[in-house]
Structures are given as C-alpha cells and as structure tokens.
Design an enzyme around this catalytic site. Sequence first.
Site, PDB file in Angstrom:
ATOM      1  N   ALA A   1       0.832  -1.209   0.000  1.00  0.00           N
ATOM      2  CA  ALA A   1       0.000   0.000   0.000  1.00  0.00           C
ATOM      3  C   ALA A   1       0.868   1.261   0.000  1.00  0.00           C
ATOM      4  O   ALA A   1       0.475   2.298  -0.530  1.00  0.00           O
ATOM      5  CB  ALA A   1      -0.927  -0.013   1.208  1.00  0.00           C
ATOM      6  N   ALA A   2       2.029   1.167   0.620  1.00  0.00           N
ATOM      7  CA  ALA A   2       3.042   2.227   0.498  1.00  0.00           C
ATOM      8  C   ALA A   2       3.842   1.868  -0.763  1.00  0.00           C
ATOM      9  O   ALA A   2       4.788   1.073  -0.709  1.00  0.00           O
ATOM     10  CB  ALA A   2       3.924   2.263   1.730  1.00  0.00           C
ATOM     11  N   TYR A   3       3.427   2.376  -1.894  1.00  0.00           N
ATOM     12  CA  TYR A   3       3.858   1.866  -3.207  1.00  0.00           C
ATOM     13  C   TYR A   3       5.351   1.568  -3.373  1.00  0.00           C
ATOM     14  O   TYR A   3       5.714   0.515  -3.884  1.00  0.00           O
ATOM     15  CB  TYR A   3       3.409   2.822  -4.328  1.00  0.00           C
ATOM     16  CG  TYR A   3       1.912   2.931  -4.527  1.00  0.00           C
ATOM     17  CD1 TYR A   3       1.004   2.178  -3.771  1.00  0.00           C
ATOM     18  CD2 TYR A   3       1.401   3.817  -5.473  1.00  0.00           C
ATOM     19  CE1 TYR A   3      -0.368   2.298  -3.965  1.00  0.00           C
ATOM     20  CE2 TYR A   3       0.037   3.934  -5.679  1.00  0.00           C
ATOM     21  CZ  TYR A   3      -0.849   3.178  -4.920  1.00  0.00           C
ATOM     22  OH  TYR A   3      -2.198   3.302  -5.111  1.00  0.00           O
TER      23      TYR A   3
ATOM     24  N   GLU B   1      12.035 -10.475  -9.585  1.00  0.00           N
ATOM     25  CA  GLU B   1      13.433 -10.920  -9.694  1.00  0.00           C
ATOM     26  C   GLU B   1      14.125 -10.904  -8.340  1.00  0.00           C
ATOM     27  O   GLU B   1      14.874 -11.819  -7.990  1.00  0.00           O
ATOM     28  CB  GLU B   1      14.209  -9.988 -10.645  1.00  0.00           C
ATOM     29  CG  GLU B   1      13.704  -9.966 -12.083  1.00  0.00           C
ATOM     30  CD  GLU B   1      12.656  -8.902 -12.345  1.00  0.00           C
ATOM     31  OE1 GLU B   1      11.839  -8.610 -11.434  1.00  0.00           O
ATOM     32  OE2 GLU B   1      12.639  -8.368 -13.464  1.00  0.00           O
TER      33      GLU B   1
HETATM   34  O1  LIG Z   1      11.138  -6.318 -14.043  1.00  0.00           O
HETATM   35  C1  LIG Z   1      10.176  -5.991 -13.352  1.00  0.00           C
HETATM   36  C2  LIG Z   1       9.455  -4.812 -13.582  1.00  0.00           C
HETATM   37  C3  LIG Z   1       8.393  -4.537 -12.748  1.00  0.00           C
HETATM   38  N1  LIG Z   1       8.055  -5.401 -11.760  1.00  0.00           N
HETATM   39  C4  LIG Z   1       6.898  -5.141 -10.925  1.00  0.00           C
HETATM   40  C5  LIG Z   1       7.024  -4.005  -9.948  1.00  0.00           C
HETATM   41  C6  LIG Z   1       5.575  -3.614  -9.750  1.00  0.00           C
HETATM   42  O2  LIG Z   1       4.984  -4.507  -8.787  1.00  0.00           O
HETATM   43  C7  LIG Z   1       4.940  -3.901 -11.091  1.00  0.00           C
HETATM   44  C8  LIG Z   1       4.739  -2.672 -11.945  1.00  0.00           C
HETATM   45  O3  LIG Z   1       5.920  -1.967 -12.092  1.00  0.00           O
HETATM   46  O4  LIG Z   1       5.799  -4.825 -11.746  1.00  0.00           O
HETATM   47  C9  LIG Z   1       8.755  -6.566 -11.545  1.00  0.00           C
HETATM   48  O5  LIG Z   1       8.434  -7.356 -10.671  1.00  0.00           O
HETATM   49  N2  LIG Z   1       9.815  -6.806 -12.342  1.00  0.00           N
HETATM   50 ZN   LIG Z   2      12.869  -4.713 -10.544  1.00  0.00          ZN
END
Ligand SMILES: O=c1ccn([C@H]2C[C@H](O)[C@@H](CO)O2)c(=O)[nH]1
Ligand SMILES: [Zn+2]
Length: 139
Positions: free
Chosen positions: A52-54, A61
């Site tokens: 929720a705290a973006y 990964e």
């Molecule tokens: O390589 C990436 C890029 C984005 N996100 C996630 C972060 C966020 O939860 C959502 C949108 O950015 O995707 C990942 O997990 N990996």
């Molecule tokens: Zn990332």
Amino acid sequence: MSEVTAQELEILSTKVIAAKEAAYCPYSKFRVGACLLTTSGEFVVGANVENAAYPVGTCAERVAIGTAVVAGHKEFKALAVATDVKPAGSPCGMCRQFIREFTNPSFPVYMYDKDGGYKIMTMDELLPDSFGPEHLSST
Ligand SMILES: O=c1ccn([C@H]2C[C@H](O)[C@@H](CO)O2)c(=O)[nH]1
Ligand SMILES: [Zn+2]
C-alpha cells in the site's frame, strides 16, 4: 559456465509463466514471475509483491534471488522473467544491479512475453560497465 539444456529451458518456461499467478499486485495489476535455475539444477521462483506504500513493493526478480540466497544458492545458470505484455518486460534498473551481484557478464536472462515467446539478453547487455563486489576489493 554450462549451457541451459532444452529440458531445463522447458521447465524454466513452465515455472516462470506459472509464477506470475503468485504475484500480489493489487495496485499495478501488472503480474511478473521470475524463475532462477541454480548451477545445482534447482528452480527457485519469485513474483512481485506490492505494498500500500507503493515504493515498498518488491519486484519478482529480487524475490526470487532473495529466496534462492537464503536457501543456500548463490550460483545460477539462468534467470527467466515473465510478464503479460508483448514485447516482453525486462528487469528494472534496481533488479539489474541486484542480479549482477550473483552473475557474470555472459549470464543469460530469458524474458517471456504474454504469448510464451521469449528473448534472451546477457547481463552485460542489460547492465554494461557495471559495478560489482570485485570493485570493493580492488584498491
Ligand atoms: O522487471 C520488473 C518490472 C516490474 N516489476 C513489478 C514491480 C511492480 O509490482 C509492477 C509494476 O511496475 O511490476 C517486476 O516485478 N519486475
Ligand atoms: Zn525490478
């Protein structure tokens, strides 16, 4: 470092695509799955976990690498990342640095798109001239 076999690639693709389903992403609704293949032949998955705290949310990964490291795996043959878009999403800058810590320049990252197609890039292509652990001890 040994090549990823056809059988390993088959498992990697199945697991990374399935890993998207574990994402907790109520804010972005952007599912990301990750799967590491360790040099010992194990598969470790991750998915993005938002908050929720973006800015506190974590990418798939880094969840996969953290999970692998605490399970005792620090050597990897490949990483796969899967998103529901086309062309495929690729690791963000923070993740590129995080992956870099445990990999070498020729390490392959497989990026799967929404249709199951993929492209491969090496860590050196994703993060050229990067900073790593060896720089801290080269004075
Ligand atoms: O390589 C990436 C890029 C984005 N996100 C996630 C972060 C966020 O939860 C959502 C949108 O950015 O995707 C990942 O997990 N990996
Ligand atoms: Zn990332």
